[in-house]
Scaffold this active site. Sequence first.
Site, short mmCIF file in Angstrom:
data_model
loop_
_atom_site.label_atom_id
_atom_site.label_comp_id
_atom_site.label_asym_id
_atom_site.label_seq_id
_atom_site.Cartn_x
_atom_site.Cartn_y
_atom_site.Cartn_z
N GLN A 178 -37.91 30.04 -46.48
CA GLN A 178 -38.32 31.24 -47.21
C GLN A 178 -37.10 32.07 -47.65
OE1 GLN A 178 -41.21 32.13 -48.36
NE2 GLN A 178 -42.30 30.39 -47.49
N SER A 179 -36.03 31.39 -47.99
CA SER A 179 -34.79 32.07 -48.39
C SER A 179 -34.96 32.89 -49.67
CB SER A 179 -33.69 31.03 -48.60
OG SER A 179 -32.59 31.58 -49.26
N ASN A 180 -34.63 34.17 -49.58
CA ASN A 180 -34.62 35.03 -50.77
C ASN A 180 -33.52 34.60 -51.73
OD1 ASN A 180 -36.67 36.93 -49.84
ND2 ASN A 180 -35.14 37.62 -48.37
#
Length: 331
Positions: free
Chosen positions: A74-76
Site C-alpha cells: 500500500q505504498s503511497n
Amino acid sequence: MVEYPRREKLAFLPTPIHKLEKLSKLLDGPEIYLKRDDITGSAVGGNKIRKLEYTVADAIDKGCDTLITCGGLQSNHCRATAFVATKLGLECHLVLNKTEEPKVEANLFLDKLAGAHIHYIPSEEYKKNLENLLKELQEKLNKQGKKAYVIPTGASFGIGNFGYIKAAEEVSKQCVEENVTFDYIVTAVGSGGTYTGLSMGQKLFLPKTKIVGINVSDDREYFVEKVKKISKESSAYMDKEIPIEEEVIHIIDGYVGLGYAKSRPEELKFIEDIARLEGVVFDPVYTGKAMFGLADQIKKGTFKKGEKILFIHTGGIFGIFPKAEMFELNQ
C-alpha cells in the site's frame, strides 16, 4: 539562495497552512498548525510528489524512459510514481513487499489502474536483497532496449530531497505573509527524505525553527544515519555542503507501536476523534501515528503552551481504506 536542480512541476503548490483551533484548545498546549501537503494533488497527492518533481526530471534528463521503484503493498510513493510515470509517458515498474496475499484495493488498485507493472517479492527476500533485486530488474529492462531509472524507497535520496528543501523555503515565505514564526515543524519519518529536506531547508530559510521527526518505522539510530547519508548526497548537487550534525537531529522514538503499517486500537480511535473534531483525515501508517505521538508529547510537557507547531500532513489517505474493518466507529 539555493540553485535547485530542474524539476517537473507536478504538485499544486504552495499548499495552505491551517490552524487546528479545536485540537489546540483540547490539548491546552501549543498552537498547532497543519501544512496541507495531503492536497498536492489527487491520485498523486501527498509528500511524495514534491520529491518526484526533482527525481523524474533527473530521470528524463538522463534519457530514461522507465521508472523502477519499491515499497509496501500500500505504498503511497509507489502509487504517486505510477501516476507520474503515466502523465509523463514513462513506463513504471513497482517492486512490492509481499507481506500477505495481495488484495487489490486502495493504493494497489490505483497502481494497477495507472498501468504499472507489479513485481511481488516475498517479505524476507525483499528485506534482505532489495538493492540487488532493483538492480537486476534494471539490467533486465535495459537488455530489452529500455533505459530504466531506479528510485529508492520514498524517493528519499539526494535528488528527491530537494522537494522538502524547497518546501522549507515555501514555509518561510508563508511565515512572512502570515506574520507567524513556528517554534517547531513536526513530521512523520518513514524513509527519511522529508525530514532531511526540511532539516537542510531549516538551515537555509527557517533559523528560528526546530525540525522534529516522529518515526513510524525502524528507530531513531537508524534514521540518524539515514539523514546524514541523504544530506551528503544532496550536498553533491549544490555549490556548498549543508551538513546535518547528529546533535540537531531531533527524532522522537517510541510511536512505531506494533510495527510499520500495523495499527493499535488507540491509534485508530485517535484518527477517528481528529476526523470528527477537525474534519481532517490522517492515515494509519504515517500521519496518524505521528500526530498521535505529538499529542502524547504535548500531554507529557515536551511542547509548551504558547509555542507554535507546524505539523506536515504528508497525505496517505488511501492507506486508511485497508484498515476500515479495524475501526470501531462510534455512531
